[in-house]
Design a protein around this motif. Structure first.
Motif, PDB file in Angstrom:
ATOM      1  N   LEU A  18       0.827  -1.210   0.000  1.00 39.89           N
ATOM      2  CA  LEU A  18       0.000   0.000   0.000  1.00 39.89           C
ATOM      3  C   LEU A  18       0.855   1.251   0.000  1.00 39.89           C
ATOM      4  O   LEU A  18       0.565   2.221  -0.724  1.00 39.89           O
ATOM      5  CB  LEU A  18      -0.937   0.004   1.212  1.00 39.89           C
ATOM      6  CG  LEU A  18      -2.141  -0.942   1.161  1.00 39.89           C
ATOM      7  CD1 LEU A  18      -2.958  -0.816   2.439  1.00 39.89           C
ATOM      8  CD2 LEU A  18      -3.022  -0.647  -0.047  1.00 39.89           C
ATOM      9  N   HIS A  22       0.876   3.944  -3.200  1.00 40.31           N
ATOM     10  CA  HIS A  22       0.434   5.333  -3.042  1.00 40.31           C
ATOM     11  C   HIS A  22       1.557   6.350  -3.271  1.00 40.31           C
ATOM     12  O   HIS A  22       1.313   7.431  -3.803  1.00 40.31           O
ATOM     13  CB  HIS A  22      -0.173   5.542  -1.654  1.00 40.31           C
ATOM     14  CG  HIS A  22      -1.557   4.985  -1.523  1.00 40.31           C
ATOM     15  ND1 HIS A  22      -2.641   5.537  -2.176  1.00 40.31           N
ATOM     16  CD2 HIS A  22      -2.033   3.912  -0.846  1.00 40.31           C
ATOM     17  CE1 HIS A  22      -3.728   4.841  -1.892  1.00 40.31           C
ATOM     18  NE2 HIS A  22      -3.385   3.842  -1.096  1.00 40.31           N
ATOM     19  N   ASP A 170      -5.599  -0.886  -4.648  1.00 38.08           N
ATOM     20  CA  ASP A 170      -5.363  -0.830  -3.210  1.00 38.08           C
ATOM     21  C   ASP A 170      -6.566  -1.316  -2.415  1.00 38.08           C
ATOM     22  O   ASP A 170      -6.430  -1.923  -1.352  1.00 38.08           O
ATOM     23  CB  ASP A 170      -4.961   0.583  -2.769  1.00 38.08           C
ATOM     24  CG  ASP A 170      -5.994   1.632  -3.141  1.00 38.08           C
ATOM     25  OD1 ASP A 170      -6.886   1.331  -3.947  1.00 38.08           O
ATOM     26  OD2 ASP A 170      -5.904   2.760  -2.612  1.00 38.08           O
TER      27      ASP A 170
END
Length: 209
Positions: A18, A22, A170
């Motif tokens: 994650l 991001h 995600d």
């Protein structure tokens, strides 16, 4: 390391992917961010494979899944295709898992045999015990739980892809972890129940003697 596996799983299969996704997608693009986010999990899986110290059924499953999954990701060519290919692969793994139940060779029974063998137990003796009707049925249910998890996750991911496109990536990681925790708890209870059945057999045998 065994007692810390849930923590390591969370870090390498959930936390790092994650974070990488991001923080890198704006710089290298969605597709390469997806590939990069899989690297911690790949490295971690290789380490777990090495720690098995022998090429047993579980080890073969882990390394085969790793190799095929990595090839699918690398050969996908785009972020959207990567997600769809992962959905197709999940359905394929589900089919193979369900097949092991049909042919009376439940996947998790062989995982359990590898584990008890590493603990020093005789594999042939434990296999004979595990193939008792009642215990075999529990292993089939545990394997069915794994099959159901993969089908459920793949189906949810289809919906996420259609609704969110690339941004489903995600969300899929988060949902996989949540559902995985829930079904892992059920599987863990199944293994405890099997241990209880074996203990009861030992006690009954002792009483007869």
């Amino acid at each position: 390391m065994q007692k810390n596996i849930p923590i390591f799983d969370m870090i390498f299969y959930f936390g790092f992917p994650l974070l990488i996704w991001h923080f890198s997608r704006n710089y290298i693009g969605d597709y390469y961010a997806m590939l990069l986010s899989s690297v911690p999990g790949i490295i971690y899986s290789i380490i777990r494979f090495i720690l098995l110290k022998k090429l047993n059924f579980l080890g073969l499953f882990m390394i085969s899944n790793l190799v095929v999954g990595t090839l699918i990701d690398v050969l996908s060519g785009s972020a959207m295709q990567l997600q769809w290919n992962n959905v197709y692969y999940a359905y394929f793994i589900s089919f193979l898992s369900f097949t092991t139940i049909i042919i009376n060779r439940p996947l998790y029974l062989y995982f359990a045999l590898d584990f008890v063998e590493m603990q020093g137990y005789n594999r042939k003796l434990m296999k004979k015990l595990y193939y008792q009707k009642k215990i075999l049925r529990v292993f089939k249910w545990i394997t069915f739980g794994f099959t159901f998890k993969e089908v459920l996750l793949a189906t949810i991911k289809v919906w996420l892809i259609k609704k969110y496109g690339v941004d489903a990536f995600d969300k899929g990681i988060i949902i996989r972890q949540i559902i995985g925790w829930g079904l892992s708890g059920i599987s863990f209870y199944g293994f405890i129940y099997i241990s209880k059945l074996l203990q009861e057999q030992d006690n009954n045998a002792g009483n007869l003697n």
